[in-house]
Write an enzyme that holds these catalytic residues in place. Structure first.
Site, PDB file in Angstrom:
ATOM      1  N   HIS A 194       0.807  -1.232   0.000  1.00 38.06           N
ATOM      2  CA  HIS A 194       0.000   0.000   0.000  1.00 38.06           C
ATOM      3  C   HIS A 194       0.844   1.289   0.000  1.00 38.06           C
ATOM      4  O   HIS A 194       1.102   1.882   1.037  1.00 38.06           O
ATOM      5  CB  HIS A 194      -1.066   0.019   1.087  1.00 38.06           C
ATOM      6  N   ASN A 250       1.207   4.648   2.447  1.00 33.70           N
ATOM      7  CA  ASN A 250       0.730   4.349   3.792  1.00 33.70           C
ATOM      8  C   ASN A 250       1.669   3.387   4.505  1.00 33.70           C
ATOM      9  O   ASN A 250       2.028   2.345   3.974  1.00 33.70           O
ATOM     10  CB  ASN A 250      -0.685   3.773   3.733  1.00 33.70           C
ATOM     11  N   ASP A 310      -7.478  -3.471   0.360  1.00 34.50           N
ATOM     12  CA  ASP A 310      -7.113  -3.455   1.781  1.00 34.50           C
ATOM     13  C   ASP A 310      -8.362  -3.270   2.636  1.00 34.50           C
ATOM     14  O   ASP A 310      -8.347  -2.580   3.661  1.00 34.50           O
ATOM     15  CB  ASP A 310      -6.094  -2.341   2.053  1.00 34.50           C
TER      16      ASP A 310
END
Length: 393
Positions: free
Chosen positions: A222, A225, A280
């Protein structure tokens, strides 16, 4: 023998896009792909004729997803994984990695044992779990995000070997912080056993990422992040994701985990050759707003996002077809690019491109039909109708 034809729509084949094409499916496999002009009538086949404004793309492979419909991989039950697998075709996902999170070793082991058994006995009518994504606990406390710090531990090859055995060798991707003690050793072990090593929840410097790549790391979890960001004197994990062609890069394109402009910046730098769209998502996806659980922590969910009590983002409620719409809007990319980022790249990274990831003769009939608004109309998982909107004949 189960045979059906989908025709009279745009077909995004692996080598060519047919503006008025057809697909023939026989016993769950793609038997023919081409222009309607080459279609030969088969009296034994069911024919699904659609609008020429519709298009069919290969099913998405979500390699980073924790939950949906009030189920989570960490629930460690057959029912939870079955619910996820039955729900995801509604958003165009036909395969996924059941993703764990940082928890006690006992909780992780229960989830791994359950997922390994489920994968061996799963139904073909649902999205296929093609393995497990182990996200944590081998991460950096400095970049933990919503992963509970109490359960973070240093990378451990011996422990991972035990876990892989428990999981029936179904762990296919591991998110780790390579700068942590023994991180490079674990990355090298993963490479040697055919498991994808991914940099995530990591405070690594660019030079440490270089070492990790040499050790065998090929993936970034990701983007933006849970990682050291970009600085003009220290490129960090983000800089490595932008610059290193060895790395596939995940992105949550919900416009919240990263602004639309940052999605465009990442796409322009990384391109569809290396980017992979993920959700996610949490158990709260496909549910009403409210308070839900993530690893024993309350998560507060509204119409757009999920957060811990301190405001930390805690996964997403993003649906894959919305990720597709958002990315098209934010980047002006093509549907061919979308297919690379949702199907081809994850299939190649997981080494299953021989059977998934594109519309090609001989591959699994994992097919998603989109209408002219890019909403999912029908989804087939290995040739089985897994989702159909009520208005579709």
């Amino acid at each position: 023998m189960k045979t059906f034809i989908i025709n009279n729509l745009i077909v995004h084949g692996e080598k060519e896009t047919y503006k008025n094409g057809y697909i023939k499916v026989v016993d769950g496999k793609i038997a023919e792909v081409g222009p309607v002009s080459q279609y030969k009538q088969d009296d034994d086949a069911k024919v699904i004729t659609l609008s020429p404004d519709y298009q069919v793309i290969p099913g998405a492979i979500d390699i980073h997803i924790h939950g949906a419909s009030n189920s989570d991989a960490m629930d460690a039950t057959y029912e939870a994984l079955s619910t996820m697998a039955g729900t995801l075709p509604k958003e165009g996902t036909t395969s996924f990695l059941a993703t764990t999170m940082t928890q006690s070793t006992e909780a992780i082991e229960s989830a791994l044992l359950n997922a390994g058994k489920y994968i061996e006995n799963q139904t073909e009518e649902h999205a296929e779990i093609v393995g497990i994504h182990l996200e944590g606990p081998f991460i950096s406390p400095a970049r933990k995000g919503a992963q509970p710090e109490d359960y973070i531990i240093d990378p451990d090859v011996t422990l991972f070997k035990k876990w892989q055995e428990l999981a029936e060798n179904q762990i296919k991707l591991v998110t780790l912080a390579p700068e942590q003690p023994n991180g490079l050793d674990l990355a090298a072990h993963l490479r040697g056993t055919g498991v994808v090593a991914s940099i995530g929840h990591s405070d690594a410097t660019y030079d440490q990422i270089d070492e990790a790549i040499q050790a065998g790391t090929t993936h970034v979890t990701h983007l933006y992040n849970g990682m050291r960001g970009l600085h003009h004197r220290e490129p960090g994990v983000l800089g490595a994701a932008y610059l290193r062609d060895e790395l596939y890069v995940e992105l949550i394109a919900d416009g919240i985990h990263c602004r639309p402009e940052m999605v465009k910046l990442a796409y322009n730098q990384i391109t569809s050759e290396r980017m992979i769209l993920i959700t996610d998502s949490l158990r709260a996806k496909w549910l009403e707003k409210g308070t839900y659980d993530l690893g024993g922590q309350p998560v507060y969910v509204n119409e757009t996002k999920a957060t811990l009590s301190d405001g930390t983002l805690a996964g997403s409620i993003l649906k894959m077809n919305d990720a597709i719409k958002n990315t098209l809007e934010y980047t002006d990319c093509s549907m061919t690019d979308i297919i690379k980022m949702t199907a081809e790249n994850p299939a190649k990274q997981l080494r299953i491109f021989d059977r998934k990831g594109s519309i090609q003769v001989g591959k699994d009939a994992d097919l998603v039909i989109l209408n002219d608004r890019l909403d999912v109309e029908m989804t087939f998982c290995r040739g089985n109708l897994a989702f159909k909107k009520e208005n579709v004949e």
